[in-house]
Design an enzyme around this catalytic site. Structure first.
Site, PDB file in Angstrom:
ATOM      1  N   SER A 136       0.851  -1.191   0.000  1.00 54.52           N
ATOM      2  CA  SER A 136       0.000   0.000   0.000  1.00 54.52           C
ATOM      3  C   SER A 136       0.893   1.250   0.000  1.00 54.52           C
ATOM      4  O   SER A 136       1.654   1.433  -0.940  1.00 54.52           O
ATOM      5  CB  SER A 136      -0.956  -0.042   1.194  1.00 54.52           C
ATOM      6  OG  SER A 136      -1.949   0.928   1.050  1.00 54.52           O
TER       7      SER A 136
ATOM      8  N   ASP B  36     -18.779 -13.183 -13.627  1.00 52.37           N
ATOM      9  CA  ASP B  36     -18.051 -14.264 -12.952  1.00 52.37           C
ATOM     10  C   ASP B  36     -17.632 -15.354 -13.938  1.00 52.37           C
ATOM     11  O   ASP B  36     -16.516 -15.873 -13.902  1.00 52.37           O
ATOM     12  CB  ASP B  36     -18.952 -14.849 -11.835  1.00 52.37           C
ATOM     13  CG  ASP B  36     -18.243 -15.858 -10.954  1.00 52.37           C
ATOM     14  OD1 ASP B  36     -17.122 -16.256 -11.287  1.00 52.37           O
ATOM     15  OD2 ASP B  36     -18.841 -16.253  -9.925  1.00 52.37           O
TER      16      ASP B  36
ATOM     17  N   ASP C 225     -14.296 -16.043 -16.948  1.00 51.54           N
ATOM     18  CA  ASP C 225     -13.038 -16.798 -16.839  1.00 51.54           C
ATOM     19  C   ASP C 225     -13.266 -18.307 -16.899  1.00 51.54           C
ATOM     20  O   ASP C 225     -12.331 -19.088 -16.710  1.00 51.54           O
ATOM     21  CB  ASP C 225     -12.290 -16.414 -15.554  1.00 51.54           C
ATOM     22  CG  ASP C 225     -13.138 -16.603 -14.299  1.00 51.54           C
ATOM     23  OD1 ASP C 225     -14.137 -17.357 -14.342  1.00 51.54           O
ATOM     24  OD2 ASP C 225     -12.807 -15.995 -13.262  1.00 51.54           O
TER      25      ASP C 225
ATOM     26  N   ASP D 263     -17.251 -19.025  -9.676  1.00 54.15           N
ATOM     27  CA  ASP D 263     -16.702 -19.282  -8.339  1.00 54.15           C
ATOM     28  C   ASP D 263     -16.677 -18.029  -7.473  1.00 54.15           C
ATOM     29  O   ASP D 263     -16.045 -17.996  -6.425  1.00 54.15           O
ATOM     30  CB  ASP D 263     -15.275 -19.839  -8.474  1.00 54.15           C
ATOM     31  CG  ASP D 263     -14.364 -18.885  -9.264  1.00 54.15           C
ATOM     32  OD1 ASP D 263     -14.874 -17.856  -9.760  1.00 54.15           O
ATOM     33  OD2 ASP D 263     -13.163 -19.179  -9.384  1.00 54.15           O
TER      34      ASP D 263
ATOM     35  N   ILE E 207     -15.189 -15.319  -8.232  1.00 50.30           N
ATOM     36  CA  ILE E 207     -13.959 -14.557  -8.502  1.00 50.30           C
ATOM     37  C   ILE E 207     -13.936 -14.136  -9.972  1.00 50.30           C
ATOM     38  O   ILE E 207     -14.092 -14.979 -10.861  1.00 50.30           O
ATOM     39  CB  ILE E 207     -12.707 -15.408  -8.193  1.00 50.30           C
ATOM     40  CG1 ILE E 207     -12.662 -15.756  -6.707  1.00 50.30           C
ATOM     41  CG2 ILE E 207     -11.442 -14.666  -8.616  1.00 50.30           C
ATOM     42  CD1 ILE E 207     -11.538 -16.707  -6.340  1.00 50.30           C
TER      43      ILE E 207
ATOM     44  N   ASP F   8      -9.117  -5.269  -4.790  1.00 51.81           N
ATOM     45  CA  ASP F   8      -8.654  -4.202  -3.899  1.00 51.81           C
ATOM     46  C   ASP F   8      -9.712  -3.097  -3.862  1.00 51.81           C
ATOM     47  O   ASP F   8      -9.995  -2.474  -4.890  1.00 51.81           O
ATOM     48  CB  ASP F   8      -7.315  -3.653  -4.407  1.00 51.81           C
ATOM     49  CG  ASP F   8      -6.659  -2.680  -3.436  1.00 51.81           C
ATOM     50  OD1 ASP F   8      -7.395  -1.905  -2.783  1.00 51.81           O
ATOM     51  OD2 ASP F   8      -5.426  -2.690  -3.343  1.00 51.81           O
TER      52      ASP F   8
ATOM     53  N   HIS G 234      -7.266  -5.566  -0.302  1.00 55.61           N
ATOM     54  CA  HIS G 234      -6.146  -4.631  -0.217  1.00 55.61           C
ATOM     55  C   HIS G 234      -5.007  -5.255   0.596  1.00 55.61           C
ATOM     56  O   HIS G 234      -5.134  -5.390   1.803  1.00 55.61           O
ATOM     57  CB  HIS G 234      -6.608  -3.323   0.423  1.00 55.61           C
ATOM     58  CG  HIS G 234      -5.548  -2.266   0.403  1.00 55.61           C
ATOM     59  ND1 HIS G 234      -4.958  -1.830  -0.763  1.00 55.61           N
ATOM     60  CD2 HIS G 234      -4.944  -1.576   1.397  1.00 55.61           C
ATOM     61  CE1 HIS G 234      -4.053  -0.918  -0.488  1.00 55.61           C
ATOM     62  NE2 HIS G 234      -4.028  -0.747   0.819  1.00 55.61           N
TER      63      HIS G 234
HETATM   64  C1  NAG Z   1      -6.589  -1.321   4.477  1.00 51.48           C
HETATM   65  C2  NAG Z   1      -7.740  -1.197   5.410  1.00 51.48           C
HETATM   66  O1  NAG Z   1      -8.247  -0.142   5.599  1.00 51.48           O
HETATM   67  N1  NAG Z   1      -8.119  -2.303   5.963  1.00 51.48           N
HETATM   68  C3  NAG Z   1      -9.218  -2.342   6.900  1.00 51.48           C
HETATM   69  C4  NAG Z   1     -10.348  -3.184   6.361  1.00 51.48           C
HETATM   70  O2  NAG Z   1     -11.336  -3.362   7.333  1.00 51.48           O
HETATM   71  C5  NAG Z   1     -10.894  -3.998   8.498  1.00 51.48           C
HETATM   72  C6  NAG Z   1     -12.104  -4.243   9.367  1.00 51.48           C
HETATM   73  O3  NAG Z   1     -12.918  -3.122   9.390  1.00 51.48           O
HETATM   74  C7  NAG Z   1      -9.850  -3.109   9.172  1.00 51.48           C
HETATM   75  O4  NAG Z   1      -9.380  -3.728  10.348  1.00 51.48           O
HETATM   76  C8  NAG Z   1      -8.714  -2.896   8.208  1.00 51.48           C
HETATM   77  O5  NAG Z   1      -7.797  -2.010   8.763  1.00 51.48           O
HETATM   78 CA    CA Z   2     -14.978 -16.773 -12.043  1.00 51.55          CA
END
Ligand code: NAG
Ligand code: CA
Ligand code: NAG
Ligand code: NAG
Ligand code: NAG
Ligand code: NAG
Ligand code: NAG
Ligand code: NAG
Ligand code: NAG
Length: 510
Positions: free
Chosen positions: A182, A256, A259, A263, A265, A399, A437
């Protein structure tokens, strides 16, 4: 079989007795004299334990990697700025340094990865990025604090870390590595651009590169869906939390299967040409559907952001990522907190600014300020390439706060700038279907990218160890095998290869 250089000692490594190391460790308090650096505290940690931490970010840290020497120190970077840092120096040292990054606007020493790195026998160093805590208010009228955040903290971490390793172990680190995600991914990219000698191998995930545009885009995401201005009178653009699962279900219905496997994803979100009109309300159906204005909000989210001159400002939000729990950071009704702080305390210097009237006309202004040179959007990695540096990056396709498409854009920028059709010789980008993320999500999102993920400790499954094999053994990772809940595994592919279902499993194809 992959080579396993990573879990062996390199020349110059140390396996000393604990008694010797304890005395040596405690002696550092008096014996260490490093440039601009004050040693605050030194402790020998003989057995796994929980230790207290300074500052406002955490109050305890877990040490499983003992025995190690913990050094807490502060580096004055200028007369008006300083970086606090810690080095965790394990008794069993494999001859390597590991520098660590930060997250968000932090401000927080990364204790989890200090422990992870020391457990893998790196001498691990982490800093507070030049300020304590996660608020951007510290940046206001403090350009040197911004400079620490934008480029300098990781640099001094590397410079002083190497000196400390030499002083403690009596030998220089044979190789130096970097691990971050990040903001940490952006810091790693910045290190390769500005200080190419600092690290031999850089693992920089989900990077917040093109930072000013990313920040603006995050604010526009919030604006596109508006806010519940009050419970009784929400903006007509706003989608209450209950409607997003309806959007997500329709996205999966449309995309979905692209691909070849239904699933949950979407392997390649850039191929998902989602039409929200399919769930627009009709005369007979007025619940679990979108008004025409909400359809417009959703369309804006999934459209690239273009500037007044028609240039791309930032790629679009990835369809599917809106199903991640952290999507509310952009779509919950508030302007994304990091953008708000960045705008208030580094761009506008107005601690009460709301960004309510932010417009696409403001992009050139933010570009012109570019605090501390934070943009980190430059394809000229030639110095890093020429000194033999290796770079691994990865990005989750779900993300919810940084578009993974931007990591392709950065790859293509480097490729164009260096006139190299493929960057395989020194730079590899792994796209991770289903991952949120930096970690978590669905699919197989764990591959050793940070501590606490229970990754398998071999270089086929662990991106940090894969980097060590690349730098020290000349074996570049062709793929990274991720793991997930319930024993799920998936082979992740490096861009521009594609992850293709062959009837049995996903394989990587040109
Ligand atoms: C990157 C980020 O902000 N992650 C958050 C996603 O949500 C969880 C639960 O609310 C947080 O603990 C993370 O920090
Ligand atoms: Ca898929
Ligand atoms: C760092 O700065 C602080 C505060 O200005 C000062 O007290 C200290 O002596 C400086 N340390 C070094 C090593 O320069
Ligand atoms: C450290 O604290 C955690 C809880 O955060 C606890 O589970 C663990 O047992 C503690 N470890 C030690 C060695 O005290
Ligand atoms: C020490 O501080 C001076 C001035 O503040 C700076 O020029 C120099 O680069 C610093 N050295 C390190 C290692 O940070
Ligand atoms: C991998 O290494 C880390 C760091 O030492 C350790 O915490 C973890 O338990 C190891 N994982 C496995 C599966 O061995
Ligand atoms: C805000 O302050 C920073 C230094 O902290 C400066 O670079 C920037 O130009 C200032 N912004 C404006 C609008 O003056
Ligand atoms: C935003 O613009 C509106 C008019 O378009 C104005 O009333 C309001 O004061 C502005 N808000 C800010 C924070 O500048
Ligand atoms: C799909 O790929 C796997 C792994 O490479 C291989 O074992 C399998 O035979 C392939 N299946 C088909 C139908 O090609």
């Amino acid at each position: 079989m992959r080579s396993l250089t990573a879990l062996t000692l390199v020349s110059g490594a140390i396996q000393a007795s604990a008694v010797d190391q304890q005395a040596k460790c405690l002696g550092l308090q008096k014996s260490l004299h490093l440039e601009n650096t004050t040693i605050l505290n030194v402790a020998y940690i003989a057995a796994p334990t929980n230790v207290s931490t300074p500052g406002s970010c955490q109050s305890t840290a877990v040490v499983t990697a003992a025995p190690l020497c913990r050094v807490q120190f502060v580096i004055n970077t200028t007369a008006t700025s300083a970086v606090h840092a810690e080095a965790w120096l394990p008794d069993t040292w494999f001859g390597r340094m590991l520098g660590l990054g930060n997250g968000g606007l932090g401000g927080c020493i990364d204790y989890s990865n200090l422990d992870y790195g020391a457990g893998l026998h790196f001498a691990a160093i982490s800093s507070d990025n030049g300020h304590d805590g996660n608020s951007g208010s510290v940046f206001l009228h403090h350009p040197e604090v911004i400079n620490d955040f934008a480029f300098r903290a990781v640099h001094v971490e590397a410079v002083i870390g190497k000196q400390m390793i030499l002083a403690y172990y009596g030998k220089p680190a044979a190789k130096s590595y970097y691990l971050g995600c990040s903001t940490g991914g952006r810091q790693g990219t910045q290190a390769a651009l500005k200080f190419p000698d600092d690290f031999d191998g850089i693992v920089a995930g989900s990077p917040a590169t093109d930072f000013n545009h990313l920040s603006l885009w995050q604010a526009f995401m919030s604006h596109f869906v508006g806010a519940p201005t009050s419970p009784s009178a929400p903006s007509p653009k706003f989608l209450p939390a209950s409607l997003w699962p309806v959007v997500s279900a329709e996205i999966l219905r449309q995309c979905d299967g692209l691909d070849g496997v239904v699933d949950g994803i979407i392997t390649e979100p850039d191929e998902c040409l989602f039409r929200p009109e399919a769930i627009q309300c009709t005369a007979g159906s007025t619940t679990n559907c979108l008004t025409p204005i909400q359809v417009e909000s959703v369309k804006n989210v999934f459209t690239p952001l273009f500037g007044i001159d028609g240039q791309l400002v930032y790629p679009r939000y990835s369809p599917g990522a809106e199903a991640d729990p952290n999507m509310s950071q952009l779509f919950g009704g508030e302007v994304f907190s990091i953008t708000l702080d960045w705008g208030r305390f580094t761009i506008l210097n107005d601690s009460t600014a709301t960004l309510a009237n932010l417009s696409i006309q403001d992009v050139p202004f933010w570009d012109s300020i570019n605090p501390g040179g934070i943009a980190t959007f430059n394809g000229d990695l030639s110095a890093f390439l020429n000194r033999g540096g290796k770079f691994l990056t990865y990005h989750g396709r779900r993300d919810p706060i940084i578009s993974s498409t931007n990591s392709k854009r950065v790859y293509d920028l480097i490729s164009h700038t260096l006139s190299l059709p493929t960057l395989d010789s020194f730079y590899r980008l792994f796209l991770i279907p289903g991952m949120g993320h930096c970690s978590g999500g669905i699919g197989a999102p764990s591959f050793g990218q940070s501590g606490g993920l229970n990754a398998v400790n071999d270089s086929a499954h662990n991106i940090l160890l894969a980097m060590v094999d690349w730098v020290e053994g000349g074996v570049a990772p062709e793929t990274i095998i991720g793991s997930g809940t319930g024993g799920a595994t998936r082979t992740h592919c490096r861009y521009p290869m594609r992850s293709v279902f062959n009837g049995t499993v996903f394989v990587c194809q040109d």
